[in-house]
Design a protein around this motif. Structure first.
Motif, PDB file in Angstrom:
ATOM      1  N   GLY A 258       0.831  -1.205   0.000  1.00 49.93           N
ATOM      2  CA  GLY A 258       0.000   0.000   0.000  1.00 49.93           C
ATOM      3  C   GLY A 258       0.859   1.246   0.000  1.00 49.93           C
ATOM      4  O   GLY A 258       0.709   2.156  -0.816  1.00 49.93           O
ATOM      5  N   ARG A 259       1.794   1.251   0.920  1.00 52.31           N
ATOM      6  CA  ARG A 259       2.698   2.397   1.012  1.00 52.31           C
ATOM      7  C   ARG A 259       3.521   2.531  -0.257  1.00 52.31           C
ATOM      8  O   ARG A 259       3.786   3.623  -0.744  1.00 52.31           O
ATOM      9  CB  ARG A 259       3.609   2.214   2.218  1.00 52.31           C
ATOM     10  CG  ARG A 259       4.312   3.477   2.643  1.00 52.31           C
ATOM     11  CD  ARG A 259       5.136   3.244   3.856  1.00 52.31           C
ATOM     12  NE  ARG A 259       6.447   2.726   3.533  1.00 52.31           N
ATOM     13  CZ  ARG A 259       7.469   2.730   4.361  1.00 52.31           C
ATOM     14  NH1 ARG A 259       7.307   3.216   5.570  1.00 52.31           N
ATOM     15  NH2 ARG A 259       8.622   2.233   4.020  1.00 52.31           N
ATOM     16  N   MET A 261       2.642   1.673  -3.221  1.00 52.72           N
ATOM     17  CA  MET A 261       1.856   2.198  -4.323  1.00 52.72           C
ATOM     18  C   MET A 261       1.721   3.710  -4.242  1.00 52.72           C
ATOM     19  O   MET A 261       1.827   4.407  -5.248  1.00 52.72           O
ATOM     20  CB  MET A 261       0.480   1.554  -4.364  1.00 52.72           C
ATOM     21  CG  MET A 261       0.212   0.961  -5.722  1.00 52.72           C
ATOM     22  SD  MET A 261      -1.428   0.347  -5.921  1.00 52.72           S
ATOM     23  CE  MET A 261      -2.056   1.502  -7.133  1.00 52.72           C
ATOM     24  N   ILE A 262       1.477   4.202  -3.052  1.00 49.52           N
ATOM     25  CA  ILE A 262       1.363   5.653  -2.907  1.00 49.52           C
ATOM     26  C   ILE A 262       2.647   6.339  -3.337  1.00 49.52           C
ATOM     27  O   ILE A 262       2.633   7.295  -4.117  1.00 49.52           O
ATOM     28  CB  ILE A 262       1.043   6.062  -1.463  1.00 49.52           C
ATOM     29  CG1 ILE A 262      -0.344   5.629  -1.091  1.00 49.52           C
ATOM     30  CG2 ILE A 262       1.185   7.558  -1.304  1.00 49.52           C
ATOM     31  CD1 ILE A 262      -0.854   6.300   0.134  1.00 49.52           C
ATOM     32  N   VAL A 273       3.941   1.036 -10.229  1.00 48.35           N
ATOM     33  CA  VAL A 273       2.491   1.191 -10.069  1.00 48.35           C
ATOM     34  C   VAL A 273       1.765   0.049 -10.755  1.00 48.35           C
ATOM     35  O   VAL A 273       0.878  -0.589 -10.185  1.00 48.35           O
ATOM     36  CB  VAL A 273       2.011   2.534 -10.662  1.00 48.35           C
ATOM     37  CG1 VAL A 273       0.505   2.601 -10.653  1.00 48.35           C
ATOM     38  CG2 VAL A 273       2.571   3.684  -9.884  1.00 48.35           C
TER      39      VAL A 273
END
Lengths: 304, 502, 292
Positions: A258-259, A261-262, A273
């Protein structure tokens, strides 16, 4: 069974391809990221060289074809930022998220089932109302706020738990608790509803009325019936848990997907991505298929 | 069985306890905001890797003195410019890399040439040398000659930013196990979690107090500070300026100037009175004291005082809103459309103070009769606006300019010439600026410094493409028992040898 | 109307929630009209004041931020942004999704299959990650966020209304209408829509809180509402560096989000029962919506 499985896999693959195309086109539309990767002072010539080397100046459809060709060889390209294969970057980040989500699901199901059962024993009682209130509240608190407050109270002020990182089991307590509250609340509500409707069924009441000691049997039977909606809920909630995981990973410094991807989106690191989207989508589709399989095993009506 | 293990346990406990009382061989934990994207020296030009590697794992031929900023010897003991663009360096004897190989001219040449190789993607090359190319060769066992493709009077200064890597460093790509000459070697890198540095026993210089350092990556500022409070970490970097004045919170200077760049092509910014008015409309000191906790200084020019070429005679424009409003009125009277809406761009997410500064600025500009609206952008979009000419844009761009090299040439060449993407000046100014930049670049010594100072004065007072706000400080927190003297290089180069532990 | 009020009075929890929501919407609405200037007013000398010092003027009662701006006023103005985005998006998503769902369920065929495939894809992928991608591409702004929230919620309304429609359209009274010569549109509007509404309304009430949570998360991550506008999520983000020393900067906006989401949840429980004629008796008999 097998036919359903094949159909599901086909659907998933189609969805995956669709997702990939959308993500690819959208991310390329944001323009070339050279200003992010080259120092301020780099000259025009250096910038053009960078764009050319990475293929950013080709028309989008050409870039896409090249990309699809690479994908078929499992080559997800190279991370612009880390200068190594994007797939490695994503696969390194994957386990942390997987473990986080797994523990969250376990904690959520355990807590939810316990709470739901407790509440269903005496519908309308104080315990029941309290439980309902608790579950609703749990689902309404923003996870980023809860995480921050949790760190403030339990780590910084009271010193009971560590603030961040994931080295020891104690480090996992706050993140998992923060993440599991909402799914636990939903599961509790579903279990409660399901248990109440079964426990209140006429034939059960009749049996009890006749003084038969059916309590435990009934309870277990009701619980087994509640299993199906709970399993559905887990499938549905996974995407929502992943949402929370993004925020939790950032605040607690978990090196998860998650991190990743951001930061990859912020850095315009396209390859990462896309690789991350593929891995996440694959995981979710696999989970859905597993859930369908479990369905088939648990509910005999589906097994046609 | 039980008794033996008890004895072993107490022995271990005793050893650990006694080890802790020595000041030497201490281990510290440092919480940093960002994980480096890579640890190869040739990509150590950004803060995240630089802070961990420079001076600790890798050393350059020279370094800048932390008090004066003057270049002094490090891996090279002496140097001389033989001819324009040709420099000879004498390397220090008895220095070894972490893998045991010796530092000699061959090794140094290999390391420097690697930066320019096509097979490795080195961001430090463009950052330090721009379009200039260098060829290094050994002219003796400890004698190194560097030939530049264009004369470069400040090569020794540039080399202070370039750590030398061992000959065993791969030639065909970046490495994730950097081998340098510094007092520490990189023991491990757990991606996403931490980097551990351990003392290198055969270091050529003084043995530092700290034997082992663990860098933990923690993006949340409040978490970093909290970790020092809970003793999960000994040091936290990049903490909020609001904490200054608290226990263990240290301030350090940053060679970074906060600038408002004006798009001068369109009205009202095309009128020099309007640009001057902006300079007078801002209460720099009031803002610094008001919400930046006094951690900064109003800036009079584009470079900070740690940069060679800094003009000590330039003064910060007086905060005089009446004068500013008057200038605006004059411009309006002459038909300039001062009410045209201008967009004030600021980088949204990077730094919590940027949006606050932007909003305060916009208020003050609106107060003198202009029409300014603040818009937050993310990095890539900011980059696009920064690097383009602002036709029909009416933009004011707030950003921070770093000059980590320590020489005005970096700033001047990146921003002033009309050929640069950032430049907003028209042909009349270009006619003055472009030749002046070339002249300054070609000069040497005192003359060179003087020419840069004149250029900066002209730019600041006559061109006014930028209005300067301030140079801010940064803050870090250390736990009781750790002492550290911060300096203007701390943000980029945090020497573990500067820490002492009780 | 009075009937609705009577039903509401029977369920005290829902009543309190409804009152709270009405109050906060009105307060934020008024703030958006009259307090915007006040909320943005900076007072450099009174930065980071702690809350609950009632000796000070009203503006300082919930404390101030680094620039000396009133947390109370900012909370109200930010609430206007957060609430309007959530309410707008909920209503648009409900309208669009319901229409699409009824159409898909009623007409079936390829429209149905396509719609369901699309809905599946959108629903299965973590909305936040999709949101991050979208907002990044199209510049964070209130309008774009609403569009994004609508896109992420439409599939749910679509699914629900389609499922209901499928069930209803086989029932006898629909066949009867058709035989009487009613057009498709009329059937959808008069027969199917009222049956679908209870579920849709329940979801709308729930969505107000839910969408606000998503918008807060986006703003917190820095890709939602951008300064100088404010939203509750953005307030939490701005204050997080000072969590240890100025806790009120993160506490109050987070509390506001939580309370509003809780209220919307309780209200949605009530709507589920009150809007469905088959369930309404529970309220009319005074059991409240919790008991069965």
């Amino acid at each position: 069974m097998l036919r359903m499985l094949r159909r599901r896999i086909l659907e998933s693959v189609l969805s995956l391809v669709f997702l990939l195309v959308v993500v690819f086109i959208l991310s390329r539309l944001t323009g070339d990221p050279s200003s992010l990767y080259l120092p301020e002072t780099a000259s025009d010539a250096v910038r053009e060289e960078f764009a050319r080397a990475k293929g950013f100046n080709l028309p989008i459809w050409q870039q896409f074809l090249t990309y699809m060709g690479d994908l078929s060889r499992f080559d997800f390209g190279e991370s612009l930022r880390q200068q190594r294969p994007a797939l490695s970057v994503v696969l390194e980040a994957y386990p942390a998220t997987l473990r986080l989500v797994m523990w969250t699901i376990i904690a959520a199901v355990t807590t939810g089932v316990l709470l739901g059962c407790l509440a269903s024993l005496r519908p309308g009682s104080l315990i029941d109302r309290l439980a309902v209130g608790l579950t609703v509240t749990a689902a309404s608190i923003p996870d980023f706020w809860l995480a921050l407050m949790g760190i403030l109270v339990f780590a910084i002020t009271l010193g009971w738990l560590p603030t961040s990182g994931m080295s020891t089991p104690a480090h996992w307590i706050l993140p998992v608790v923060v993440l599991m509250l909402r799914p636990a609340g939903s599961i509790a509500q579903v279990v409660r509803g399901s248990m109440i409707s079964i426990l209140g069924a006429p034939f059960i009441r009749a049996a009890r009325g006749r003084g038969l000691p059916v309590r435990r049997l009934v309870f277990l039977h009701a619980l087994r019936n509640a299993a199906i909606p709970v399993i559905t809920l887990v499938g549905v909630q996974t995407a929502s848990i992943l949402n929370g995981a993004v925020v939790v990973e950032t605040i607690f410094a978990f090196p998860g997907i998650g991190r990743l991807m951001i930061s990859a989106i912020l850095d315009r690191d396209f390859a990462v991505v896309q690789a991350a989207v593929v891995v996440i989508a694959l995981a979710i589709f696999t989970l859905n298929i597993i859930i369908d399989l479990i369905y088939g095993w648990v509910d005999p009506r589906v097994r046609t | 069985m039980k008794r033996a293990s008890f004895a072993a346990l107490s022995a271990a406990f005793f050893l650990m306890a006694s080890a802790g009382t020595f000041a030497q061989d201490a281990a510290i934990t440092i919480a940093v905001p960002e994980e480096p994207a890579g640890v190869d020296f040739c990509n150590s030009d950004t803060t995240a890797p630089s802070r961990i590697l420079r001076g600790n794992v890798g050393e350059g031929l020279t370094r800048r003195n932390v008090e004066t900023g003057v270049v002094e010897p490090l891996l090279a003991t002496d140097w001389r410019q033989e001819a324009p663009g040709v420099w000879d360096f004498t390397l220090r004897e008895g220095v070894t890399f972490h893998d045991g190989s010796a530092l000699n001219a061959e090794a140094a040449a290999k390391s420097i040439n690697r930066i320019f190789s096509d097979k490795v993607n080195c961001s430090i090359r463009a950052q330090l040398f721009g379009a200039n190319k260098a060829i290094a060769e050994a002219t003796g066992p400890q004698a190194l000659r560097i030939t530049m493709s264009a004369p470069d009077p400040i090569l020794p200064l540039r080399l202070s930013s370039l750590p030398i890597s061992a000959p065993s460093t791969p030639e065909d790509g970046v490495t994730d196990q950097p081998v340098g000459t510094g007092p520490y070697r990189m023991a491990s890198w757990q991606r996403g979690a931490q980097i551990v540095l351990e003392q290198y026993a055969d270091y050529w210089g003084d043995k530092p107090d700290v034997a082992k350092a663990t860098y933990l990556f923690r993006p949340e500022g409040a978490v970093r500070v909290g970790m020092v409070d809970t003793r999960e970490a000994d040091v936290a970097t990049n903490v909020a300026l609001d904490l200054l004045g608290g226990d263990g919170v240290l301030a350090y200077d940053l060679p970074n100037t906060i600038i408002m760049r004006l798009d001068m092509q369109d009205a009202p910014l095309s009128d020099i009175r309007v640009r001057r008015a902006i300079g007078h409309a801002i209460d720099r000191q009031g803002m610094i004291d008001g919400f930046l906790n006094g951690a900064g200084e109003p800036a009079a020019q584009i470079i900070s005082r740690f940069v060679d070429g800094y003009n000590p005679d330039l003064k910060v424009p007086e905060f005089d809103p009446a004068l500013a409003a008057d200038l605006i009125k004059q411009a309006t009277a002459d038909g300039v459309d001062t009410k045209a809406e201008m967009t004030y761009y600021v980088l949204g997410s990077a730094n919590p103070y940027n949006p606050l500064i932007a909003q305060a600025m916009a208020e003050q500009l609106n107060a003198i009769g202009l029409n300014v609206k603040v818009v937050s952008l993310e990095r890539a979009a900011m980059g696009d606006i920064l690097l383009s000419k602002g036709n029909n844009r009416r933009a004011i761009l707030q950003y921070g300019h770093d000059n980590l090299l320590g020489d005005a040439s970096l700033t001047v060449n990146a921003i002033f010439p009309s050929s640069q993407k950032r430049s907003q000046i028209g042909p009349e100014f270009a006619a003055m600026i472009d030749p002046a930049v070339e002249k300054a670049n070609a000069a040497v010594g005192e003359e060179r410094t003087r020419l840069y100072r004149e250029l900066i004065e002209y730019w600041t007072n006559e061109v006014i493409q930028d209005v300067y706000f301030a140079t801010l400080q940064g803050a870090m927190k250390v736990r009781p028992g750790i002492s550290y003297e911060p300096n203007f290089q701390t943000n980029e180069i945090m020497l573990l040898s500067d820490f002492s532990v009780e | 109307m009075t009937r609705i009020l009577k039903l509401l009075l029977r369920d005290r929890v829902a009543l309190v929630s409804a009152l709270y929501l009405v109050c906060i919407v009105v307060a934020c609405g008024l703030a958006a009209l009259f307090l915007v200037q006040e909320a943005a007013a900076m007072k450099f000398g009174s930065g980071r004041l702690a809350p609950f010092d009632f000796a000070r003027p009203v503006r300082d009662w919930l404390g101030t931020d680094q620039l000396g701006r009133s947390v109370l006023y900012m909370l109200l103005v930010a609430g206007a942004t957060s609430l309007s985005i959530a309410i707008c998006a909920a209503i648009i998503a409900a309208a669009t999704g319901t229409v699409l769902g009824i159409a898909a369920g009623y007409f079936g065929g390829i429209v149905d299959t396509l719609a369901m495939r699309l809905a599946d894809v959108i629903l299965s992928f973590p909305s936040l990650l999709l949101a991050i991608l979208f907002v990044y591409l199209f510049e964070p702004s209130a309008t774009n966020i609403i569009i994004l929230l609508v896109i992420s919620r439409v599939p749910l309304y679509l699914r629900i209304s389609r499922a209901e429609t499928l069930e209803i359209s086989r029932r006898l009274f629909v066949d009867a209408s058709r035989m009487l010569g009613a057009s498709n549109l009329r059937i959808c509007r008069r027969d199917i829509l009222p049956m679908v509404m209870p579920n849709v309304l329940t979801l709308v009430a729930l969505d107000i809180g839910l969408l606000m949570l998503i918008e807060s998360a986006l703003s917190f991550l820095g890709i939602g509402i951008q300064p100088p506008s404010t939203s509750w999520g953005l307030m939490v983000a701005s204050g997080r560096e000072l969590m240890g020393t100025a806790w009120w900067l993160t506490f109050f906006p987070g509390l506001a989000i939580s309370l509003t989401a809780v209220a919307s949840s309780f209200l949605s429980n009530w709507v589920r029962i009150a809007a469905d004629p088959a369930q309404r008796w529970r309220l009319e008999l005074g059991q409240g919506s919790e008991g069965r």
